[in-house]
Design an enzyme around this catalytic site. Structure first.
Site, PDB file in Angstrom:
ATOM      1  N   ILE A  27       0.848  -1.196   0.000  1.00  0.00           N
ATOM      2  CA  ILE A  27       0.000   0.000   0.000  1.00  0.00           C
ATOM      3  C   ILE A  27       0.885   1.248   0.000  1.00  0.00           C
ATOM      4  CG2 ILE A  27      -1.844   1.211   1.296  1.00  0.00           C
ATOM      5  CD1 ILE A  27      -2.756  -1.580   0.731  1.00  0.00           C
ATOM      6  N   ALA A 150      12.798  -4.293   9.462  1.00  0.00           N
ATOM      7  CA  ALA A 150      11.664  -3.447   9.871  1.00  0.00           C
ATOM      8  C   ALA A 150      11.255  -2.589   8.665  1.00  0.00           C
ATOM      9  CB  ALA A 150      12.061  -2.566  11.043  1.00  0.00           C
ATOM     10  N   ASN A 152      10.854   0.863   8.522  1.00  0.00           N
ATOM     11  CA  ASN A 152      11.166   2.298   8.459  1.00  0.00           C
ATOM     12  C   ASN A 152      12.359   2.616   7.571  1.00  0.00           C
ATOM     13  OD1 ASN A 152      12.774   1.005  10.315  1.00  0.00           O
ATOM     14  ND2 ASN A 152      12.830   2.735  11.727  1.00  0.00           N
ATOM     15  N   LYS A 175      14.444 -11.432   4.942  1.00  0.00           N
ATOM     16  CA  LYS A 175      12.992 -11.242   4.876  1.00  0.00           C
ATOM     17  C   LYS A 175      12.678  -9.791   5.207  1.00  0.00           C
ATOM     18  CE  LYS A 175       9.664 -11.516   7.820  1.00  0.00           C
ATOM     19  NZ  LYS A 175       8.868 -10.356   7.351  1.00  0.00           N
ATOM     20  N   SER A 177      10.293  -6.453   5.944  1.00  0.00           N
ATOM     21  CA  SER A 177       8.990  -6.278   6.602  1.00  0.00           C
ATOM     22  C   SER A 177       7.881  -6.493   5.576  1.00  0.00           C
ATOM     23  CB  SER A 177       8.890  -4.866   7.175  1.00  0.00           C
ATOM     24  OG  SER A 177       7.536  -4.547   7.422  1.00  0.00           O
ATOM     25  N   GLU A 178       6.780  -7.055   6.026  1.00  0.00           N
ATOM     26  CA  GLU A 178       5.630  -7.260   5.127  1.00  0.00           C
ATOM     27  C   GLU A 178       5.070  -5.925   4.623  1.00  0.00           C
ATOM     28  OE1 GLU A 178       6.042  -8.086   8.258  1.00  0.00           O
ATOM     29  OE2 GLU A 178       4.183  -8.171   9.423  1.00  0.00           O
ATOM     30  N   VAL A 229      10.676  -4.587  20.509  1.00  0.00           N
ATOM     31  CA  VAL A 229      11.145  -5.411  21.635  1.00  0.00           C
ATOM     32  C   VAL A 229      10.329  -6.703  21.760  1.00  0.00           C
ATOM     33  CG1 VAL A 229      11.421  -5.497  24.144  1.00  0.00           C
ATOM     34  CG2 VAL A 229      12.203  -3.486  22.871  1.00  0.00           C
ATOM     35  N   PRO A 230       8.986  -6.677  21.680  1.00  0.00           N
ATOM     36  CA  PRO A 230       8.250  -7.947  21.801  1.00  0.00           C
ATOM     37  C   PRO A 230       8.653  -8.955  20.722  1.00  0.00           C
ATOM     38  CG  PRO A 230       6.747  -6.093  22.028  1.00  0.00           C
ATOM     39  CD  PRO A 230       8.074  -5.520  21.621  1.00  0.00           C
ATOM     40  N   CYS A 283      13.949   4.297  15.197  1.00  0.00           N
ATOM     41  CA  CYS A 283      14.115   3.582  16.468  1.00  0.00           C
ATOM     42  C   CYS A 283      14.875   4.388  17.505  1.00  0.00           C
ATOM     43  CB  CYS A 283      14.845   2.280  16.216  1.00  0.00           C
ATOM     44  SG  CYS A 283      16.371   2.540  15.278  1.00  0.00           S
ATOM     45  N   LYS A 454      20.310  -2.497  27.416  1.00  0.00           N
ATOM     46  CA  LYS A 454      19.088  -2.971  28.077  1.00  0.00           C
ATOM     47  C   LYS A 454      18.160  -3.665  27.066  1.00  0.00           C
ATOM     48  CE  LYS A 454      18.382   1.007  30.468  1.00  0.00           C
ATOM     49  NZ  LYS A 454      17.873   1.877  31.548  1.00  0.00           N
TER      50      LYS A 454
HETATM   51  P1  NAD Z   1       8.046  -5.627  14.154  1.00  0.00           P
HETATM   52  O1  NAD Z   1       8.681  -6.119  15.393  1.00  0.00           O
HETATM   53  O2  NAD Z   1       6.576  -5.632  14.056  1.00  0.00           O
HETATM   54  O3  NAD Z   1       8.544  -6.473  12.887  1.00  0.00           O
HETATM   55  C1  NAD Z   1       9.907  -6.550  12.549  1.00  0.00           C
HETATM   56  C2  NAD Z   1      10.125  -7.732  11.626  1.00  0.00           C
HETATM   57  O4  NAD Z   1       9.948  -8.938  12.356  1.00  0.00           O
HETATM   58  C3  NAD Z   1       9.152  -7.819  10.450  1.00  0.00           C
HETATM   59  O5  NAD Z   1       9.843  -8.248   9.294  1.00  0.00           O
HETATM   60  C4  NAD Z   1       8.155  -8.887  10.897  1.00  0.00           C
HETATM   61  O6  NAD Z   1       7.526  -9.573   9.841  1.00  0.00           O
HETATM   62  C5  NAD Z   1       9.058  -9.805  11.680  1.00  0.00           C
HETATM   63  N1  NAD Z   1       8.392 -10.630  12.690  1.00  0.00           N
HETATM   64  C6  NAD Z   1       7.269 -10.350  13.387  1.00  0.00           C
HETATM   65  N2  NAD Z   1       6.993 -11.364  14.246  1.00  0.00           N
HETATM   66  C7  NAD Z   1       7.960 -12.292  14.085  1.00  0.00           C
HETATM   67  C8  NAD Z   1       8.242 -13.554  14.693  1.00  0.00           C
HETATM   68  N3  NAD Z   1       7.458 -14.063  15.646  1.00  0.00           N
HETATM   69  N4  NAD Z   1       9.342 -14.242  14.300  1.00  0.00           N
HETATM   70  C9  NAD Z   1      10.161 -13.728  13.354  1.00  0.00           C
HETATM   71  N5  NAD Z   1       9.944 -12.547  12.735  1.00  0.00           N
HETATM   72  C10 NAD Z   1       8.860 -11.827  13.096  1.00  0.00           C
HETATM   73  O7  NAD Z   1       8.666  -4.188  13.919  1.00  0.00           O
HETATM   74  P2  NAD Z   1       8.235  -3.080  12.845  1.00  0.00           P
HETATM   75  O8  NAD Z   1       6.903  -2.600  13.255  1.00  0.00           O
HETATM   76  O9  NAD Z   1       8.454  -3.601  11.472  1.00  0.00           O
HETATM   77  O10 NAD Z   1       9.339  -1.962  13.098  1.00  0.00           O
HETATM   78  C11 NAD Z   1       9.220  -1.032  14.118  1.00  0.00           C
HETATM   79  C12 NAD Z   1      10.057  -1.428  15.305  1.00  0.00           C
HETATM   80  O11 NAD Z   1      11.399  -1.677  14.892  1.00  0.00           O
HETATM   81  C13 NAD Z   1      10.140  -0.339  16.340  1.00  0.00           C
HETATM   82  O12 NAD Z   1      10.052  -0.894  17.630  1.00  0.00           O
HETATM   83  C14 NAD Z   1      11.514   0.253  16.108  1.00  0.00           C
HETATM   84  O13 NAD Z   1      12.054   0.909  17.206  1.00  0.00           O
HETATM   85  C15 NAD Z   1      12.294  -0.948  15.720  1.00  0.00           C
HETATM   86  N6  NAD Z   1      13.489  -0.568  14.952  1.00  0.00           N
HETATM   87  C16 NAD Z   1      14.731  -0.732  15.520  1.00  0.00           C
HETATM   88  C17 NAD Z   1      15.864  -0.342  14.839  1.00  0.00           C
HETATM   89  C18 NAD Z   1      17.231  -0.520  15.434  1.00  0.00           C
HETATM   90  O14 NAD Z   1      18.206  -0.527  14.689  1.00  0.00           O
HETATM   91  N7  NAD Z   1      17.389  -0.652  16.733  1.00  0.00           N
HETATM   92  C19 NAD Z   1      15.746   0.219  13.570  1.00  0.00           C
HETATM   93  C20 NAD Z   1      14.476   0.375  13.016  1.00  0.00           C
HETATM   94  C21 NAD Z   1      13.350  -0.027  13.728  1.00  0.00           C
END
Ligand code: NAD
Length: 487
Positions: A27, A150, A152, A175, A177-178, A229-230, A283, A454
């Site tokens: 989208i 991710a 962004n 892989k 992000s979707e 984090v989750p 992030c 952390k």
């Molecule tokens: P997200 O955690 O929803 O997804 C990240 C990736 O993980 C996606 O490709 C998703 O498909 C995959 N994923 C989801 N569940 C999974 C599972 N159970 N097993 C394996 N893969 C799985 O994050 P998002 O919404 O795409 O990105 C935003 C988050 O990313 C924010 O919390 C941001 O702070 C963080 N981020 C961190 C950095 C960094 O370098 N520290 C950089 C950019 C974004």
């Protein structure tokens, strides 16, 4: 507007499709229109990709580092030559303003390919002398590595993960992000064009299930995730249960501290960069802005004036400074936090609304938002919002602000604005964060390590540290005399 790729996946140097996979619509966040329709990877696609990587990796690892590096540096040149076209693709995929993607996204991926293509040649083992006997260490690749991105910084993330992995002699299955599946496919084509042998960089699409299948695959030696984090906790647990190496780049709620003696306009510029760039979806953003009493009013006056002047709108217009959020779910989430901030009793100083933009009524736009009067315990001061919502908190003393800044489960980044440089170094020495900036914010050049303390993560991307995380040490002890055996 269409941006349909040749196929959903890129495996073993070719575009591959399997229409049995779940639908994955792409989208354009500025209009809500579907610009491409892909399919998530089926188990079959995942197996093909892992097998291609496994088969290609040993011969690649046997090349000299300078030969591997040459291919990466050639790919960096192609990325730079196609910068404008890739920036447009990234803007369609993410909604980020083209004035950002033209300078930040493919360029940052190219920097990573160029840096690691060169640096790997100097990333050697150690020699230890025992007077007669000696030992040396070898830096060996891990094998098949998985990168999970991710939404962004899609092409940057693909570059930051694949470049050190490939430079060290590994193969990668990536892989995206979707939400942003397109630019990693473009990177895969560029690697092939630069001469990367088939099977070394594979792209498979999918949701969390595809990521989990990759992270738990027995052939995979390492998982590098950028995400929340989750998700990081789930992926680290999967990797841990198979004793895989893991790098986790996760979220944050970083503090940005402005002392009385700071240059006001620079501090305001830093706070805006650290909250509004990429529509706040960064992030490392400094979303808790601590401002000292003596500069508080001047800081807020300038901040509000400059924030109201931000140009929101068509992301493809070079004059636009802020595009939409990534999707409806994120729009709902960020708007929800604006409502929470109000309910918690913070003062909405600026923004908070949904701009009316002709032709973009279905886009996921939100005004840059500033809350003042924020207390440490409020949810808008503790939880990652991942949108253009700044929380301004007031402070009096140095010890007090250090304690409050560190009172967070996250520890990704931190910033300090002051003209008192001894204080700046003293304060960053106390801050619990992976990256600190003094008198600037959010710069992440490839030469310095990037990662979290952390719950913000484990491991580091960029710099020689990333080569360490994509390799393992082998120690070799060499005896030159007789064996000293008691038997
Ligand atoms: P997200 O955690 O929803 O997804 C990240 C990736 O993980 C996606 O490709 C998703 O498909 C995959 N994923 C989801 N569940 C999974 C599972 N159970 N097993 C394996 N893969 C799985 O994050 P998002 O919404 O795409 O990105 C935003 C988050 O990313 C924010 O919390 C941001 O702070 C963080 N981020 C961190 C950095 C960094 O370098 N520290 C950089 C950019 C974004």
């Amino acid at each position: 507007m269409k941006a349909q790729p040749k196929a959903s996946h890129y495996v073993n140097g070719r575009h591959v499709e399997d229409e049995r996979g779940d639908l994955l619509p792409v989208i354009y966040p500025a209009t809500g229109e579907t610009i491409a329709t892909l399919h998530a990877a089926t188990d079959n696609i995942i197996e093909l990709a892992i097998e291609a990587a496994r088969a290609a990796q040993p011969a690649w690892a046997r090349l000299k580092p300078v030969e591997r590096g040459r291919i990466l540096r050639r790919a960096a040149d192609i990325l730079r030559a196609r910068n404008d076209e890739l920036a447009r693709l990234e803007t369609l995929d993410t909604g980020k303003a083209i004035q950002e993607t033209l300078v930040a996204d493919p360029a940052s991926a190219a920097d990573a390919l160029e840096f690691f293509g060169g640096a790997v040649t100097a990333f050697t083992g150690d020699y230890v002398d025992f007077g007669g006997a000696f030992a040396y260490t070898r830096r060996e690749p891990l094998g098949v590595c998985v990168g999970i991105g991710a939404w962004n910084y899609p092409i940057q993330g693909a570059g930051w993960k694949s470049a050190p992995a490939l430079a060290m002699g590994n193969a990668m299955v990536f892989k995206p992000s979707e939400n942003t599946p397109l630019s990693a496919l473009a990177l895969a084509e560029i690697y092939t064009e630069a001469g990367l042998p088939d099977g070394l960089f594979n792209v498979v699409q999918g949701y969390g299930a595809a990521g989990a299948a990759l992270a738990s695959h027995p052939v995979v030696a390492k998982v590098s995730l950028t995400g929340s984090v989750p998700t990081g906790k789930k992926v680290l647990a999967l990797a841990g249960s198979h004793m895989k190496h893991a790098t986790m780049e996760l979220g944050g709620k970083s503090p940005l501290i402005v002392f009385d003696d700071a240059d006001v306009e620079n501090a305001v510029g830093g706070a805006m960069l650290g909250n509004f760039y990429s529509t706040g979806q960064v992030c490392s953003n400094g979303t808790r802005v601590f401002v000292q009493d003596g500069i508080y009013d001047r800081f807020l006056d300038s901040l509000a004036r400059r924030t109201k002047a931000i140009r929101i709108g068509d992301p493809l217009d070079p004059e636009t400074q802020m595009g939409p959020l990534i999707n409806k779910a994120q729009h709902d989430k960020v708007n929800g936090y604006v409502a929470i901030g109000r309910q918690e009793g913070a003062t909405l100083h600026c923004g908070g609304g949904i701009p009316k933009l002709q032709g973009f009524e279905n886009g996921f736009f939100i005004e840059p938002t500033i809350f003042t009067g924020v207390e440490d315990g409020m949810r808008i001061a503790r939880e990652e919002i991942f949108g253009p919502v700044m929380a301004v908190l007031r402070f009096s003393g140095e010890d007090e602000v250090i304690e409050r800044a560190n009172d967070s489960e996250f520890g990704l980044s931190a910033g300090v604005f002051t003209r008192d440089l001894p204080r700046a170094h003293r304060v960053v020495g106390e801050l619990q964060a992976g990256t600190c900036w003094i008198n600037t914010y959010n710069l992440a050049p490839v030469e310095i390590p990037f990662g979290g303390a952390k719950q913000s993560g484990i491991g580091r991307e960029n710099s020689l540290a990333a080569l360490g995380h994509y390799s393992q040490l082998k120690s070799v002890y060499v005896e030159t005399g007789n064996v000293a055996s008691p038997y």
